[in-house]
Design a protein around this motif. Structure first.
Motif, mmCIF file in Angstrom:
data_model
loop_
_atom_site.group_PDB
_atom_site.id
_atom_site.type_symbol
_atom_site.label_atom_id
_atom_site.label_comp_id
_atom_site.label_asym_id
_atom_site.label_seq_id
_atom_site.Cartn_x
_atom_site.Cartn_y
_atom_site.Cartn_z
ATOM 1 N N TYR A 50 -6.005 2.105 -7.202
ATOM 2 C CA TYR A 50 -6.208 3.222 -6.896
ATOM 3 C C TYR A 50 -6.978 3.902 -6.067
ATOM 4 O O TYR A 50 -8.616 3.886 -6.493
ATOM 5 N N HIS B 220 -3.680 10.743 -2.277
ATOM 6 C CA HIS B 220 -3.800 9.152 -2.634
ATOM 7 C C HIS B 220 -3.771 8.008 -1.888
ATOM 8 O O HIS B 220 -2.262 7.829 -1.489
ATOM 9 N N SER C 127 -9.576 -0.036 -9.934
ATOM 10 C CA SER C 127 -9.164 -1.045 -9.657
ATOM 11 C C SER C 127 -8.966 -2.240 -10.915
ATOM 12 O O SER C 127 -9.993 -2.135 -11.780
ATOM 13 N N TRP D 78 -2.440 4.301 -3.646
ATOM 14 C CA TRP D 78 -1.673 2.966 -4.395
ATOM 15 C C TRP D 78 -1.785 1.288 -3.616
ATOM 16 O O TRP D 78 -1.491 1.509 -2.306
ATOM 17 N N THR E 279 0.286 -1.239 0.028
ATOM 18 C CA THR E 279 -0.158 0.096 -0.051
ATOM 19 C C THR E 279 0.763 1.405 0.237
ATOM 20 O O THR E 279 1.573 1.178 1.448
ATOM 21 N N LEU F 176 -4.626 -4.179 -8.910
ATOM 22 C CA LEU F 176 -3.555 -3.032 -9.389
ATOM 23 C C LEU F 176 -4.949 -2.455 -8.475
ATOM 24 O O LEU F 176 -5.916 -2.410 -9.453
#
Length: 357
Positions: A309, A283, A322, A285, A277, A307
């Motif tokens: 966000y 933000h 995602s 990710w 993480t 992946l």
């Protein structure tokens, strides 16, 4: 007579005020809706607007009453729903997410009702996607099988933390007439959480015996998980061992929670998760790799790559997206789902919003 009524009313009001002063009931909730594109399904690709992708939409009531001497009565009632249709979640249960009541004090907490299993909470702790979005651990890791996230008819004890160490124990009655062990469940967890390190060992055991299926082996799930916060990045790792009938099940659209009736994927498997993480202001990710190693004769292994966000518009509202893809081997048919849905194919991408209140 009128004076007596007035005095009685005043006394009742005073009693109510006194009770309210020692009690607190909070109403809370979460609404999550996303556009999802699922690919690789046997019936073809599908695009849908659905609810509970990042986290299940819910309405909850949480209360606490001070009983004195450090003792308190606590309760929680949490109802899941589909924000896209208004339907109840968890198969139509009114309080399908959680429903329990108990006592809390210096000894810890003892609660009874429908509750999360310690094993499932261990997996959630290790998951960068927190058991939601397209990268959800439930797509592959055994919590969708044996543990099924929640236990009915359960008694649960959570100890106080001492130098970062705490423990959980849970027991669920099978409630099958004439057989006290049929459908019985029990589990526990040992947790260490201090400074940047969080380590947790979870276990769950379910007796598969029912009124129609006798003398089958118990399903046993064990998982060791750890998260280390380096500041600029959090590292996630988990390793699970699954043994016995229904210890690891395929997850499909018809039954996203892997309950009895879905195809058995393995009676002996291992789960591995590596992830991270990466927060930066508003933000965040998320990235993870999960591998299921089937030790049975079919050797139905699978690997998931994900992946995601998240962008925090405020403390209570976020936008997210995602993407995840599963590589199935030797006839395995694991699908990419989300927090409450199993998905229809081996790939999915979502874009959504969720708001907590």
């Amino acid at each position: 007579m009128m004076k007596k009524v007035c005095w009685a009313g005043a006394l009742a009001a005073a009693c109510i005020d006194a009770v309210a002063a020692d009690s607190a009931v909070n109403v809370y909730g979460l609404v999550d809706v996303a556009i999802v594109r699922e690919t690789g399904g046997s019936a073809g690709d599908v695009t849908k607007v659905t609810s509970g992708v990042g986290a299940g939409s819910r309405l909850g009531f949480k209360g606490r009453e001070d009983l004195g001497g450090g003792l308190a009565a606590v309760f929680l009632l949490e109802s899941g729903f589909q924000a896209d249709t208004g339907a109840l979640g968890q198969g139509g249960l009114l309080f399908g997410r959680q429903a329990y009541v108990g006592l809390q004090g210096g000894f810890g907490a003892l609660t009874a009702g429908r509750q999360y299993t310690p094993h499932y909470l261990t997996v959630v702790m290790a998951d960068p996607f927190a058991s939601g979005y397209a990268g959800d651990t439930k797509n592959l890791i055994a919590a969708t099988g044996n543990s099924a996230s929640r236990m009915d008819n359960s008694l649960k004890y959570v100890s106080p933390a001492i130098r970062g160490v705490s423990a959980e124990l849970v027991y669920g009655a099978g409630e099958v007439a004439g057989d006290s062990t049929a459908g019985r469940q029990f589990g526990g967890a040992l947790d260490y959480n201090a400074g940047p390190l969080h380590v947790r060992l979870g276990y769950h055991n379910r007796n598969n015996d029912t009124a129609t299926v006798r003398n089958t082996s118990n399903a046993k799930n064990t998982v060791l998980a750890a998260v280390y916060d380096f500041g600029v990045v959090k590292a996630h790792v988990a390793y699970g061992v699954n043994k016995g009938l229904n210890s690891s099940l395929l997850r499909n659209t018809a039954n996203p929670y892997g309950l009895p009736g879905t195809p058995v994927a393995s009676t002996d498997s291992r789960d591995m998760l590596l992830g991270a993480t990466i927060p930066y202001g508003p933000h965040t990710w998320m990235v993870s790799w999960i591998h299921k190693d089937d030790r049975g004769a079919p050797d139905q292994d699978a690997s998931q790559y994900a992946l995601g966000y998240r962008y925090a518009l405020s403390r209570r509202t976020e936008l997210y997206t995602s993407i995840a893809h599963i590589v199935n081997r030797h006839g395995a048919s694991y699908t990419v789902g989300s927090a409450i849905e199993g998905g229809s194919g081996n790939g999915a991408v979502d874009v959504g919003i969720r708001h907590a209140f």
